[in-house]
Design a protein around this motif. Sequence first.
Motif, PDB file in Angstrom:
ATOM      1  N   UNK A   1       0.847  -1.204   0.000  1.00  0.00           N
ATOM      2  CA  UNK A   1       0.000   0.000   0.000  1.00  0.00           C
ATOM      3  C   UNK A   1       0.884   1.256   0.000  1.00  0.00           C
ATOM      4  N   UNK A   2       1.923   1.220   0.834  1.00  0.00           N
ATOM      5  CA  UNK A   2       2.837   2.372   0.893  1.00  0.00           C
ATOM      6  C   UNK A   2       3.510   2.580  -0.467  1.00  0.00           C
ATOM      7  N   UNK A   3       3.911   1.479  -1.098  1.00  0.00           N
ATOM      8  CA  UNK A   3       4.544   1.581  -2.436  1.00  0.00           C
ATOM      9  C   UNK A   3       3.571   2.200  -3.445  1.00  0.00           C
ATOM     10  N   UNK A   4       2.325   1.760  -3.361  1.00  0.00           N
ATOM     11  CA  UNK A   4       1.311   2.276  -4.282  1.00  0.00           C
ATOM     12  C   UNK A   4       1.127   3.788  -4.101  1.00  0.00           C
ATOM     13  N   UNK A   5       1.061   4.217  -2.825  1.00  0.00           N
ATOM     14  CA  UNK A   5       0.863   5.648  -2.571  1.00  0.00           C
ATOM     15  C   UNK A   5       2.073   6.452  -3.055  1.00  0.00           C
ATOM     16  N   UNK A   6       3.271   5.901  -2.846  1.00  0.00           N
ATOM     17  CA  UNK A   6       4.491   6.575  -3.335  1.00  0.00           C
ATOM     18  C   UNK A   6       4.446   6.747  -4.847  1.00  0.00           C
ATOM     19  N   UNK A   7       4.006   5.676  -5.507  1.00  0.00           N
ATOM     20  CA  UNK A   7       3.928   5.707  -6.969  1.00  0.00           C
ATOM     21  C   UNK A   7       2.919   6.766  -7.409  1.00  0.00           C
TER      22      UNK A   7
END
Lengths: 235, 154
Positions: B50-56
């Motif tokens: 989820x954190x990776x998705x938000x960063x992206x």
Amino acid sequence: MSTDAVRRLRATWQSDHKLQQAIDVAFDNIGFDDRYLNECTAQAGYADRKRKYIKDSVWGMVELEWATIRLLDCPVVQRLRGIKQLGFSYLTYPSAEHSRFIHSLGMASVISRFLSSIEKRSGEHDESVIDTLRFVGSNEIKPVLVEEIVHAAILHDVGHMPFSHASEKVLEGLEEDFMCGTLTVADIRDQVGSILQKPLTLSEILSILIVLSTRFEKFYGNYVYPAGKACGSIA
Amino acid sequence: MKPYTALSGKAVGVLDRQRFAKGFVAELVSRDLVAVRPKSPTDRRGFASVVRLLDKKIHELQEHDADKAQVRQLIRIVNELRPSNTGGFEGFEAALRSLQLTFSSCPNPFYEEIAFDVPKPYARATVDDLPEFGRRLVDAAADAFIQEVRPEGR
């Protein structure tokens, strides 16, 4: 928080001349001006290098080496004597009167104790946990030196405003209305949030802003700890 | 004066950590996932995704010069959800536990499981209460999480 990220933040802020000018004006107002810096630099070579002990009501005798004393004596840290640690709590709890200064001194004491405990155990093995587990000495914590960690403890709250978190909440609530140089509080929070990727409070951000300012770097590198490399390693 | 939403009482268009967490939980509930275990390696991988998705998403928005306020909201949310220096997702866990009484039960930190005791219609209404970009975001976040914790669609 990686060193690279801090380095990027430093480069961003130091290339913003208007921001640096605004910080310098704030420094001038507390006596941390060019004259003070020049006097310090002139003394750098022959200043007293004795250790000092300061009595703390919580931690007892706190031993400080000469570079830490130089740091403690500077107006940026001395300003904390006038900042209440617990905001307006003293109005309800009369004994909650202590300042951010004594808190920072206590922090330095705690950190020194941590580091000396780490030092004592360095090289030991704890086979009961994992065969290969080995305690490392503080000299193996790179790239920072032990003294610099203690200095970081002293400096960790220098960005606090009057009444600490109480006033911080006001500025955070009106973040588009308050400015720091050409940047609004909101802008500066976004900048730090996106580069350091940490949810930092405004006082933490201001502490970093002060430590990474050109004037403070000059003071630290020329006078407090010329042999160190904290600011140098960031650079 | 800005209009306010019926459910959250917050200004329309504002997406903060609490609204994101509520929307995320609502989307999990609508996918029949009614509890998480923040200490389990599988769920931690889910939080990480989820954190990776938000960063992206932040990166995409910044590249397309998107609305500054939108980017700001996302940066603040993701920074609060990121793993701490010890590698644990304490921020994510706190965001979920802080929904107690309405969305999550077992707020006691010694309980490993955070259960989401939310009826599906209420979950749906909560997602509808979010701004458009928030709806898309929580939907993608829930997908990313589910993909990590139930890779075979179990």
